[in-house]
Structures are given as C-alpha cells and as structure tokens.
Write an enzyme that holds these catalytic residues in place. Structure first.
Site, PDB file in Angstrom:
ATOM      1  N   TYR A 195      25.368 117.789  50.636  1.00 50.14           N
ATOM      2  CA  TYR A 195      25.343 116.326  50.677  1.00 50.14           C
ATOM      3  C   TYR A 195      26.534 115.825  51.494  1.00 50.14           C
ATOM      4  O   TYR A 195      27.698 116.084  51.164  1.00 50.14           O
ATOM      5  CB  TYR A 195      25.407 115.794  49.252  1.00 50.14           C
ATOM      6  CG  TYR A 195      25.007 114.349  49.095  1.00 50.14           C
ATOM      7  CD1 TYR A 195      23.695 114.011  48.754  1.00 50.14           C
ATOM      8  CD2 TYR A 195      25.930 113.321  49.244  1.00 50.14           C
ATOM      9  CE1 TYR A 195      23.329 112.691  48.577  1.00 50.14           C
ATOM     10  CE2 TYR A 195      25.565 112.002  49.068  1.00 50.14           C
ATOM     11  CZ  TYR A 195      24.265 111.691  48.739  1.00 50.14           C
ATOM     12  OH  TYR A 195      23.891 110.376  48.558  1.00 50.14           O
ATOM     13  N   TYR A 230      20.098 108.681  55.876  1.00 49.90           N
ATOM     14  CA  TYR A 230      20.694 108.594  54.539  1.00 49.90           C
ATOM     15  C   TYR A 230      19.605 108.202  53.549  1.00 49.90           C
ATOM     16  O   TYR A 230      19.269 107.039  53.405  1.00 49.90           O
ATOM     17  CB  TYR A 230      21.822 107.576  54.537  1.00 49.90           C
ATOM     18  CG  TYR A 230      22.452 107.340  53.181  1.00 49.90           C
ATOM     19  CD1 TYR A 230      23.079 108.370  52.492  1.00 49.90           C
ATOM     20  CD2 TYR A 230      22.448 106.072  52.597  1.00 49.90           C
ATOM     21  CE1 TYR A 230      23.668 108.157  51.262  1.00 49.90           C
ATOM     22  CE2 TYR A 230      23.047 105.843  51.363  1.00 49.90           C
ATOM     23  CZ  TYR A 230      23.651 106.889  50.705  1.00 49.90           C
ATOM     24  OH  TYR A 230      24.239 106.669  49.479  1.00 49.90           O
TER      25      TYR A 230
END
Length: 388
Positions: A297, A341
């Site tokens: 991430y 995102y």
C-alpha cells in the site's frame, strides 16, 4: 483469529473474478454507478451472474450500501453483508471477511467492492473539516490545533523521525516513487501511463509537508474496483485461473490511532503491520524469500519502506537500498502513486493478474504474492498463491 496461533482459513477460498471501471479524475457519474459497473465486470470475469451472489463486503466511508448495490446489480437474496472500518486499512480485510463467510458456509459467492469519486467529489487530501463528535475526533484534537490537518502532515511526522534515526535524506523516498511510475508508464489503465519519472524529478517536486514532496503522495482518483470470492473448489470450475487465499490477517498495534499514533515509544516502525506480518507468515508457512511479487500500500512513499522492514524483507533503515536494487518486484501495476488510488483494492486485482500471468508488467513464474492495505491505521494483508 488469534495473534498467537496459526489460523485455519488458508486455502479455503479464492479470488475468482476481478473487475474495475476506468480510473479518472472526473468520472461524470455517481459512486453507485461506479460500484455497479465494477461489480458486474468482476462477475463477468468470473463467469458468474448477479443471481449467483449471496454476499457483499465493502468499507465504511462508502456511499453505496450493500443492499443498494445488490438491487442495482440485479442480485437476489443476501445471506452475508459486512463493512470494514479504517479507510484503506480495510482493503485486504474485505477479502478476509469474504473468505471467512465462504469457509463458514454462510455464503457461496461474495463480492468485495470499493467505488468513489475521490477526486471530483470528496477529497481526503483536503484535510479534516467537519466531523461528528467521536472518540476518534478527540484523538485528532491533539494534532489539529498545531497544524497537522491532512494525511500528508500526519505521515510527515513519522517520516521525519525515520530519516533522522537512520541518517537518511528525503531522497530515500524517491526510489519508491520512481519504481511505481516506471510500472505505471507501461500500464494502459494507469493514470500516469507513459509518464515515468526520475529521481531528479522526485527531488524537484514541491514540498507538501516536509519531508514529503508532491511525488511522495498518492493520487486522488474516481473509479471502482470489485473482487469475486468463492470456495477454491468452485473457483476451479470457473473459466479463469483463481488466486487462492493462502493467508489473510488484520492487525492493530498498541497505542493505535488513525494516522496519528505519535505517542508510541518509537515512530520509526508500523506496529500494526508487524501484527499482520506475523499472522501471514505463520498461517501461510512462508517467509519473505518465498514471495515473488509485493503489492504494498503506497498512499505515501515512506510507509512502503517501513512495510518492507516490518515484513522482514530487509533490516530497519535499509529499505530504500532494497527498493533501489529491485530485489522484490514491487507494485507492478504502478500502485496508488501511478495507477489509481482505490484504497488498495486495485492492488489486490494486480496480485490476481500476476498469478494468472496477465499483468502488463508480468513477473515470470509469479506464484506467490503479498498484498498489504493502508498503514498508519488498523490494517490488513493477504498472501495469495496460484492454484496448482
């Protein structure tokens, strides 16, 4: 699941379908429509119909409730529905929830989804504005009056301490950004397709919250992503290769807050990631050397380095050199820095593509992938493997 013992979830469920909308800065449609498009695309990929679905999992901070998505997609009765808290930290946990439901026999086909207009509508990067009174809001009360108003400013505190502790400069973070953009440049689905960067570009980008520069921060994206989870046995009868969930875990550390855990004894690590790492390695029976591709991430570059260290890929303070040497294929879709995102859900889809052999940046022989979710918050992770 116990943080002290191996669980029995591994190998019971698999991701059999992935689907997404295009990734943009202005989708021109509602978040519900984005969710429905992504869910239908994932079901088509799995060779299933909406009527086959009996479970849905999503995040909190989502404007498309499970029952509304079910109705809009033409699904029937649901026997399982769930939401996971803590923003991007929920990404891999949605798959864990689905796998638990499959393993327990309370659902046969569960779809995990995330869809939002995070650029044209809400913007998490704009900082905290209006909040209902809550315990979480009280914690923010210790930082907001002093100018720490945005996720970038919260991460900057830990990033500055990391650089100081290991005698590094902000250029250490540039390796992560350059790697992500290199992969995004080859990915037609990525917002930054065809636009790689250099370390010099990173160093020349403007400050956002020192030591973070613009190119240390992920995008804000409109779009949707969905994943279809079912049993390993059923997945074998479907048209596409599946990704077996070898291990799934959630983790929160001591003195855990949402992005503002500044009162811990040490700010140079991510204790919540350590909790997840211990569980994933224990349950999967694997170690860092067994992983072929890492999908970590990357909302902010410094926390990619800290994750590599918490998972044991390299000693503390050495992750920048580890990335620079390309010792682990990392975020081969471009990550949230380069592709989109979507709170980490697009990263899970990339892990599935690597195991299928269909990634645009395919790693030859990839059979074991590590996927992580949002850091600085209670988080989650997955180890996915090819089936056979």
């Amino acid at each position: 699941m116990s943080v002290r013992a191996r669980d029995c979830l591994g190998g019971r469920a698999a991701i059999a379908g992935i689907g997404a909308t295009e990734f943009s800065k202005d989708s021109g449609r509602s978040e519900l429509r984005l969710a429905v498009e992504a869910v239908r695309a994932a079901l088509d990929d799995a060779g299933l119909r909406p009527a086959d679905v009996d479970g849905l999992v999503t995040f909190t901070m989502d404007t498309s409730p499970e029952i509304t998505v079910a109705q809009a997609c033409g699904m029937g009765e649901l026997s399982f529905f769930s939401r996971v808290h803590y923003g991007g930290g929920a990404a891999c946990a949605t798959v864990q929830q689905a796998a638990l439901a499959i393993a327990a026999g309370v659902a046969d086909v569960v779809v995990c989804y995330r869809a939002f207009n995070e650029r044209s509508g809400r913007r998490f990067g704009s900082g905290v504005r209006r909040r209902e009174p809550s315990a979480e809001g009280t914690a923010l009360g210790w930082t907001l009056p002093f100018g720490l108003l945005t996720p970038a400013s919260w991460v900057a505190m830990a990033a500055q301490r990391y650089l100081h502790a290991y005698g590094l400069t902000p250029e250490a973070f540039g390796q992560v950004a350059v790697t992500a953009r290199r992969h995004a440049a080859a990915n037609p689905a990525a917002y930054f397709h065809g636009r790689p960067i250099t370390l010099a570009d990173h160093a020349a980008s403007r400050w956002i919250a020192e030591p973070l520069r613009l190119l240390d921060c992920c995008q804000e994206t409109d779009g949707g992503q969905a994943l279809v989870v079912t049993s390993v046995e059923r997945a074998r009868d479907l048209p596409r290769p599946s990704a077996v969930i070898a291990a799934a875990a959630q983790g929160a550390g001591r003195a855990q807050e949402q992005m503002t855990s500044f009162y811990r004894d040490d700010l140079t690590g991510l204790p919540e990631v350590a909790v997840v790492a211990r569980q994933l390695w224990r349950t999967s029976g694997m170690a860092p050397a067994d992983i072929d591709v890492g999908i970590l991430y990357d909302h902010f570059t410094p926390f990619v380095l800290l994750q590599l260290e918490e998972f044991g890929f390299c000693p503390p303070g050495e992750a920048a050199a580890f990335v620079a040497e390309d010792r682990l294929p990392l975020n081969t879709h471009g990550g949230q820095l380069g592709e989109a995102y979507l709170h980490g859900m697009n990263g899970i889809a990339e892990a599935v593509r690597q195991l299928r052999g269909t990634s645009v940046n395919q790693i030859p022989g990839a059979a074991r992938t590590l996927v992580t979710a949002g850091t600085g918050v209670p988080t989650s992770g997955l180890v996915l493997t090819s089936d056979g």
